[in-house]
Motif scaffolding. Structure first.
Motif: not given
Length: 115
Positions: A39, A41, A43, A45, A74, A76, A110-113
């Motif tokens: 994942r 970072w 992503e 929540r 980024r 991961y 997880l963040a809402d995409r």
């Protein structure tokens, strides 16, 4: 760019791993990563500031619970399930079962995409 150091399985210390897993946010991160997927970072929540999330992820990495990979700007993260299971058999499974039963770490997801 400096690469993060990850302890080898034989270097993992039980008290460091248990201490790293002693925070509900970090337990929540482990619960999210337990699906085996890497994942980003961004992503994750979490109900904390980015700097605090960075601290939590560093604690998990330094204890050997997670592995961090940087790609450009980024980062991961993945759960080191195989290493943990080989070094401390049953620990991760027991932690995840107890965390789910007691609803520890449920504030991490997880963040809402779609947004």
């Amino acid at each position: 760019m400096r690469q993060a150091r990850h302890p080898e399985p034989g270097e993992m210390v039980l008290t460091d791993v248990v201490a790293a897993l002693g925070d509900p946010i970090r337990v929540g991160v482990v619960r999210v990563l337990a699906d085996g997927r890497e994942r980003g970072w961004g992503e994750l929540r979490v109900p904390v500031a980015k700097s605090t999330l960075s601290h939590h992820l560093r604690v998990l990495r330094d204890a050997g619970v997670t592995r961090t990979r940087q790609e450009g700007t980024r980062c991961y993260v993945t759960l080191r399930r195989e290493d943990l299971d080989s070094r401390f058999p049953g620990l991760l499974q027991a932690l995840l079962a107890a965390a789910i039963a007691d609803d520890v770490g449920n504030q991490v997801g997880l963040a809402d995409r779609a947004t």
